[in-house]
Write a protein that holds these residues in place. Structure first.
Motif, PDB file in Angstrom:
ATOM      1  N   GLY A 105       0.799  -1.215   0.000  1.00 38.72           N
ATOM      2  CA  GLY A 105       0.000   0.000   0.000  1.00 38.72           C
ATOM      3  C   GLY A 105       0.834   1.268   0.000  1.00 38.72           C
ATOM      4  O   GLY A 105       0.392   2.296  -0.507  1.00 38.72           O
ATOM      5  N   VAL A 108       1.601   1.424  -3.805  1.00 40.81           N
ATOM      6  CA  VAL A 108       0.463   1.462  -4.721  1.00 40.81           C
ATOM      7  C   VAL A 108      -0.500   2.585  -4.361  1.00 40.81           C
ATOM      8  O   VAL A 108      -0.875   3.381  -5.208  1.00 40.81           O
ATOM      9  N   GLY A 109      -0.928   2.598  -3.132  1.00 40.96           N
ATOM     10  CA  GLY A 109      -1.879   3.616  -2.700  1.00 40.96           C
ATOM     11  C   GLY A 109      -2.166   3.456  -1.220  1.00 40.96           C
ATOM     12  O   GLY A 109      -2.181   2.347  -0.686  1.00 40.96           O
ATOM     13  N   TRP A 110      -2.409   4.574  -0.574  1.00 41.14           N
ATOM     14  CA  TRP A 110      -2.601   4.539   0.869  1.00 41.14           C
ATOM     15  C   TRP A 110      -3.860   3.796   1.265  1.00 41.14           C
ATOM     16  O   TRP A 110      -3.979   3.305   2.379  1.00 41.14           O
ATOM     17  N   TRP A 111      -4.828   3.694   0.363  1.00 37.95           N
ATOM     18  CA  TRP A 111      -6.045   2.960   0.658  1.00 37.95           C
ATOM     19  C   TRP A 111      -5.742   1.487   0.918  1.00 37.95           C
ATOM     20  O   TRP A 111      -6.382   0.849   1.736  1.00 37.95           O
ATOM     21  N   LEU A 112      -4.747   0.938   0.200  1.00 37.23           N
ATOM     22  CA  LEU A 112      -4.383  -0.467   0.385  1.00 37.23           C
ATOM     23  C   LEU A 112      -3.697  -0.677   1.738  1.00 37.23           C
ATOM     24  O   LEU A 112      -3.847  -1.727   2.357  1.00 37.23           O
TER      25      LEU A 112
END
Length: 138
Positions: A105, A108-112
């Protein structure tokens, strides 16, 4: 433990000396704020080494006659139970999957990362509380 303590005190002194030299050479902060982590990181490494040294020194005082301090002690002198581990536990798998998702995450993205924290928390809590059942339940 005494030898381990001495090694980590030497490391703490080395990191402190390296921090002072690094700080003097860079003026304790890089120009224009390009790289400002070196000096604090070396100070934190000093603190970490000193913390480990202090912990092992206190442990050595509590348990003075350990087999690792005796140069002629046989290997079997240290034998015994080293810990209690569940042989067929699935909780470490869930904790590892959550850690992998959380570390992925960051790239890739903080949501992950937030989504990965769910299996981390569930896995670690399940792992810690695995033996807290039946008559030992709280």
């Amino acid at each position: 433990m005494r030898t381990t303590s001495r090694i980590f005190w030497i490391l703490a002194l080395f990191f402190l000396a390296a921090a002072v030299v690094y700080g003097l050479m860079t003026g304790y902060a890089a120009p224009m704020g390009i790289e400002t982590v070196g000096f604090p990181a070396l100070l934190m490494a000093t603190g970490l080494a000193a913390l480990i040294a202090l912990t092992t020194q206190i442990t050595a005082k509590k348990f003075p006659n350990q087999p690792e301090e005796d140069e002629v002690a046989p290997v079997s002198a240290q034998a015994g139970v080293q810990g209690s581990f569940a042989p067929y536990s699935w909780w470490p798998l869930w904790a590892a999957i959550g850690c992998a998702m959380a570390f992925l995450g960051v790239a890739v993205g903080w949501w992950l990362l937030g989504l990965g924290m769910i299996p981390v928390i569930v896995g670690v809590c399940g792992w810690v509380m695995e033996f807290s059942r039946n008559e030992h339940a709280h």
